[in-house]
Design an enzyme around this catalytic site. Structure first.
Site, PDB file in Angstrom:
ATOM      1  N   GLU A 113       0.850  -1.203   0.000  1.00 29.72           N
ATOM      2  CA  GLU A 113       0.000   0.000   0.000  1.00 29.72           C
ATOM      3  C   GLU A 113       0.877   1.242   0.000  1.00 29.72           C
ATOM      4  OE1 GLU A 113      -3.099  -0.151   2.958  1.00 29.72           O
ATOM      5  OE2 GLU A 113      -3.974  -1.946   2.080  1.00 29.72           O
ATOM      6  N   HIS A 227      -8.617  10.169   2.245  1.00 27.95           N
ATOM      7  CA  HIS A 227      -8.219   9.033   1.416  1.00 27.95           C
ATOM      8  C   HIS A 227      -8.386   9.446  -0.041  1.00 27.95           C
ATOM      9  CE1 HIS A 227      -7.946   5.034  -0.284  1.00 27.95           C
ATOM     10  NE2 HIS A 227      -7.643   4.544   0.916  1.00 27.95           N
ATOM     11  N   ARG A 273      -0.712   9.360   1.305  1.00 30.00           N
ATOM     12  CA  ARG A 273      -2.088   9.702   0.924  1.00 30.00           C
ATOM     13  C   ARG A 273      -2.336  11.188   0.744  1.00 30.00           C
ATOM     14  NH1 ARG A 273      -5.239   5.261   4.643  1.00 30.00           N
ATOM     15  NH2 ARG A 273      -4.615   3.547   3.313  1.00 30.00           N
ATOM     16  N   HIS A 330     -11.116  10.242   5.934  1.00 35.00           N
ATOM     17  CA  HIS A 330     -10.906   8.817   6.172  1.00 35.00           C
ATOM     18  C   HIS A 330     -10.479   8.516   7.606  1.00 35.00           C
ATOM     19  CE1 HIS A 330      -9.957   4.696   5.162  1.00 35.00           C
ATOM     20  NE2 HIS A 330      -8.688   4.849   5.471  1.00 35.00           N
ATOM     21  N   ARG A 365      -1.378   9.325   8.767  1.00 33.37           N
ATOM     22  CA  ARG A 365      -1.168   7.915   9.105  1.00 33.37           C
ATOM     23  C   ARG A 365      -0.707   7.089   7.909  1.00 33.37           C
ATOM     24  NH1 ARG A 365      -4.220   3.685   8.250  1.00 33.37           N
ATOM     25  NH2 ARG A 365      -6.252   4.713   8.072  1.00 33.37           N
TER      26      ARG A 365
HETATM   27  C1  SIN Z   1      -7.451   1.228   2.326  1.00 34.96           C
HETATM   28  O1  SIN Z   1      -7.791   0.055   2.216  1.00 34.96           O
HETATM   29  O2  SIN Z   1      -7.068   1.910   1.395  1.00 34.96           O
HETATM   30  C2  SIN Z   1      -7.563   1.858   3.677  1.00 34.96           C
HETATM   31  C3  SIN Z   1      -6.735   1.168   4.668  1.00 34.96           C
HETATM   32  C4  SIN Z   1      -6.219   2.128   5.679  1.00 34.96           C
HETATM   33  O3  SIN Z   1      -6.751   3.198   5.856  1.00 34.96           O
HETATM   34  O4  SIN Z   1      -5.217   1.823   6.310  1.00 34.96           O
END
Ligand code: SIN
Length: 528
Positions: A113, A227, A273, A330, A365
Site C-alpha cells: 500500500e 483518502h 495519501r 478517512h 497515518r
Molecule cells: C485502504 O484500504 O485503502 C484503507 C486502509 C487504511 O486506511 O489503512
C-alpha cells in the site's frame, strides 16, 4: 476469578473488542455501541493490517515508513511500540487461526500500500480484512462480556477529578447509568463530519466530544487524513476503493488517460495519501474527472470482492477498466490525548484506537497502521491496567448540572458540507475562522443534555468535534502532512514537534510534550 472492578468500553471496533477480550478474564466488561456490533468502521475496513512478520522486512523499515508518511510529527517511542508489539500481536492472531489470505504454497499473501517500502499488508477475504478481524475477536470474546447495542453514550460522570461512569440513551429514549472503575473510549474517529467520507455514518466524533465535554485534553485535531480514492458516482462519495488496488498495479488517470501521479513523487501512485489526495483534488478543481485505471489487474473480482460488489451496486461496469474516484475524509490522526497505555488526562478515563491521539500517526497515518493500532494498543492498555499503572491524579472541574436549552444546530448534511468546504483537504484562515465562529456556541455549551433526543445529542457532538478541528487547523499556520493551508503552504521549522492541545476551552501549543519513561516502558505526557 476476580470479578471486580469492572470496565465499560464505549465503541465496538477492533480496539474495543481486543481490549474487551483480554480484560474479561480479570473483570466484568460491558461494551456499549450506538449502532450494532457489526456496524463499526473497523468491520468495513478493506485494506489490511501492516505488520513485519519475516525477513527481509524489518521493524526499522516499517518505523521509517511510518515516520516519513506522517512527516515526523510523531512520538517516536510510541511508533516503535506500535510496530514491534503490533507485529507480535499479529503473529498471535495468526497462530490462533486468523484467516489471512495465503498463496498457493501456504505463505502469507502480503499486499503493498501507499508509502510502504515493501509488501507487508496482511489481509483477509481479499478486501474484507476488517470483517474477518472483528469476527475473529468476537468469536473469542468470553461469554460474560455484555454487549449493549443501540445506546448512545452522552455524558461521562466525573467526580472529584475521577471518571467513575458513563450515561447512555437507548433507542427508546431510556437513560442508563453505568458505574465502573475504568471507562474506555474506543468510539472511532470523526469521518462522518464530512460529506465525502469512507467512514460509516455513525462515526460522528462522539468519543472526542464526550471526553472534551468532561474536561479531557484533546490534541492534533487539525490532522484529518483524506483518502485519495473514494468511489465517486453522481456527485457523491459511495464508499472506499482500497489503496490495495493501487498496490496491485492500478494507476490514477484523468479522463484522457494521462497518469496524474507520474513525476509528482518517487512512489508515484503509491505516494503518501495526502500527496495523492492533493493531486486528485487539483485535477478535479481544474475540471477533470479522475479514474483508477485497473484494467491491468488480472482477476480483479476475485482479488477485491467487496470493491467489485460495491462498484456493481453503484452501476460501475468493471469491464470498462476504470473506476471514478475522488478524495474524502478517512482517518483522524488527532483525538483524546492519551499515552500508549490509553491513559488520558482524567483518572479512570482511557482512550484507545482512533479516538485516542498517542502521537503514533504523526501528521498523516501510514496505510494499514490503524487496525494494527487497535490490536496492539487495545492489548497494551489491558496489560498496563492489570499491572496497576493507572495512577494519574488530576483535578478536573465538574460539569454544571443545570439543564441546557438546545441551541440552534446545523442540520447534519449542512454541517458536513461546511466541513468539506472549510476544514477539508485545503484550508484557509478566512474559511476556518468563519467555520469556527458558526460552531463556537454549540461547542461551548455545558450542562445537562439528558433530556435531549439522541439525534440532537449526536449533532451537538458533531458541532463540538468539528469546532475542535476548525480551531486547531486555524492555529497551525503551516502545512504539514494532511493539514494543508493554502495561505501557509510550507512546512515551518518553528512548528516542528509542536502539538496543539485543547482542554476546557483553552488552546495550548506545546513542544515536545511527550516523553519516554524508561522505568515504565511507556510514553507519557509531560503535563499529566
Ligand atoms: C485502504 O484500504 O485503502 C484503507 C486502509 C487504511 O486506511 O489503512
Amino acid at each position: 476469578m476476580k470479578k471486580t472492578p469492572g470496565a465499560v468500553i464505549v465503541g465496538s471496533g477492533i480496539a474495543a473488542l481486543q481490549a474487551a477480550r483480554h480484560l474479561a478474564a480479570h473483570m466484568n466488561v460491558i461494551v456499549i455501541t450506538k449502532g450494532e456490533i457489526r456496524q463499526s468502521n473497523s468491520y468495513f475496513a478493506q485494506g489490511g493490517i501492516a505488520a513485519v512478520l519475516s525477513p527481509p522486512d524489518t521493524h526499522a523499515s516499517h518505523i521509517n515508513d511510518t515516520l516519513s508518511a506522517g512527516e515526523q510529527h510523531h512520538v517516536p517511542e510510541a511508533v516503535e511500540q506500535l510496530i514491534t508489539e503490533g507485529a507480535a500481536r499479529i503473529r498471535e492472531l495468526l497462530i490462533e487461526g486468523f484467516p489471512a489470505d495465503r498463496q498457493e504454497n501456504g505463505a502469507l499473501s502480503l499486499g503493498l500500500e501507499g508509502a510502504h517500502s515493501r509488501p507487508r499488508i496482511v489481509h483477509a477475504g481479499g478486501d474484507a480484512t476488517g470483517k474477518w478481524t472483528v469476527e475473529h475477536l468476537l468469536a473469542r470474546l468470553p461469554g460474560q462480556v455484555e454487549l449493549r447495542e443501540n445506546e448512545l453514550a452522552f455524558e461521562l460522570i466525573v467526580h472529584e477529578g475521577v471518571c467513575t461512569g458513563v450515561k447512555t440513551k437507548d433507542a427508546k429514549g431510556g437513560i442508563h447509568e453505568y458505574k465502573a472503575d475504568h471507562i474506555v473510549l474506543a468510539a472511532g474517529g470523526a469521518g462522518a463530519l464530512y460529506s465525502f467520507t469512507s467512514n460509516q455514518e455513525t462515526i460522528t466524533g462522539d468519543g472526542i466530544a464526550l471526553a472534551y465535554r468532561a474536561g479531557a485534553a484533546v490534541t492534533d485535531m487539525e490532522f484529518i487524513q483524506f483518502h485519495p480514492t473514494l468511489l465517486y458516482v453522481n456527485g457523491k462519495a459511495k464508499g472506499l476503493i482500497s489503496e490495495a488496488v493501487r498496490g496491485a498495479g492500478a494507476v490514477l488517470v484523468d479522463e484522457s488517460g494521462k497518469r496524474i501521479m507520474q513525476g509528482v513523487h518517487p512512489l508515484e501512485d503509491l505516494a503518501p495519501r495526502h500527496i495523492t489526495a492533493f493531486e486528485i483534488y487539483k485535477a478535479r478543481r481544474s475540471g477533470k474527472e479522475v479514474y483508477l485505471n485497473m484494467s491491468m489487474i488480472e482477476g480483479f473480482e476475485k482479488l477485491f470482492p467487496t470493491i467489485s460488489a460495491l462498484c456493481s451496486k453503484q452501476g460501475i461496469d468493471l469491464q470498462e477498466g476504470r473506476i471514478p474516484v475522488a478524495p474524502g475524509s478517512h482517518f483522524l490522526m488527532g483525538g483524546v490525548k492519551a499515552d500508549t497505555c490509553g491513559r488520558t488526562s482524567i483518572k479512570g478515563l482511557y482512550a484507545i484506537g482512533e479516538t485516542a491521539c498517542t502521537g503514533v500517526h504523526g501528521a498523516n497515518r501510514l496505510a494499514s497502521n490503524s487496525l494494527l493500532e487497535g490490536i496492539a494498543f487495545g492489548r497494551r492498555f489491558v496489560k498496563s491496567l492489570l499491572e496497576g499503572e493507572n495512577t494519574i491524579e488530576r483535578a478536573v472541574p465538574s460539569v454544571s448540572a443545570a439543564a441546557s436549552d438546545i441551541p440552534p444546530l446545523f442540520e447534519k448534511s449542512e454541517l458536513q458540507s461546511m466541513m468539506m468546504e472549510s476544514a477539508g483537504l485545503i484550508r484557509t484562515e478566512e474559511k476556518l475562522e468563519a467555520l469556527a465562529g458558526c460552531l463556537r456556541e454549540a461547542a461551548q455549551l455545558k450542562g445537562d443534555i439528558s433530556r435531549w433526543p439522541a439525534e440532537k445529542i449526536e449533532r451537538l457532538f458533531m458541532h463540538t468535534t468539528a469546532y475542535l478541528i476548525a480551531v486547531s487547523a486555524l492555529s497551525r499556520t503551516e502545512s504539514r502532512g494532511a493539514h494543508i493551508r493554502s495561505d501557509y503552504p510550507s512546512r515551518e521549522d518553528s512548528w516542528e514537534n509542536t502539538w496543539i492541545t485543547i482542554e476546557n476551552g483553552q488552546l495550548n501549543k506545546r513542544s515536545g510534550e511527550h516523553e519516554w519513561n524508561q522505568n515504565r516502558g511507556s510514553t507519557e505526557s509531560l503535563f499529566y
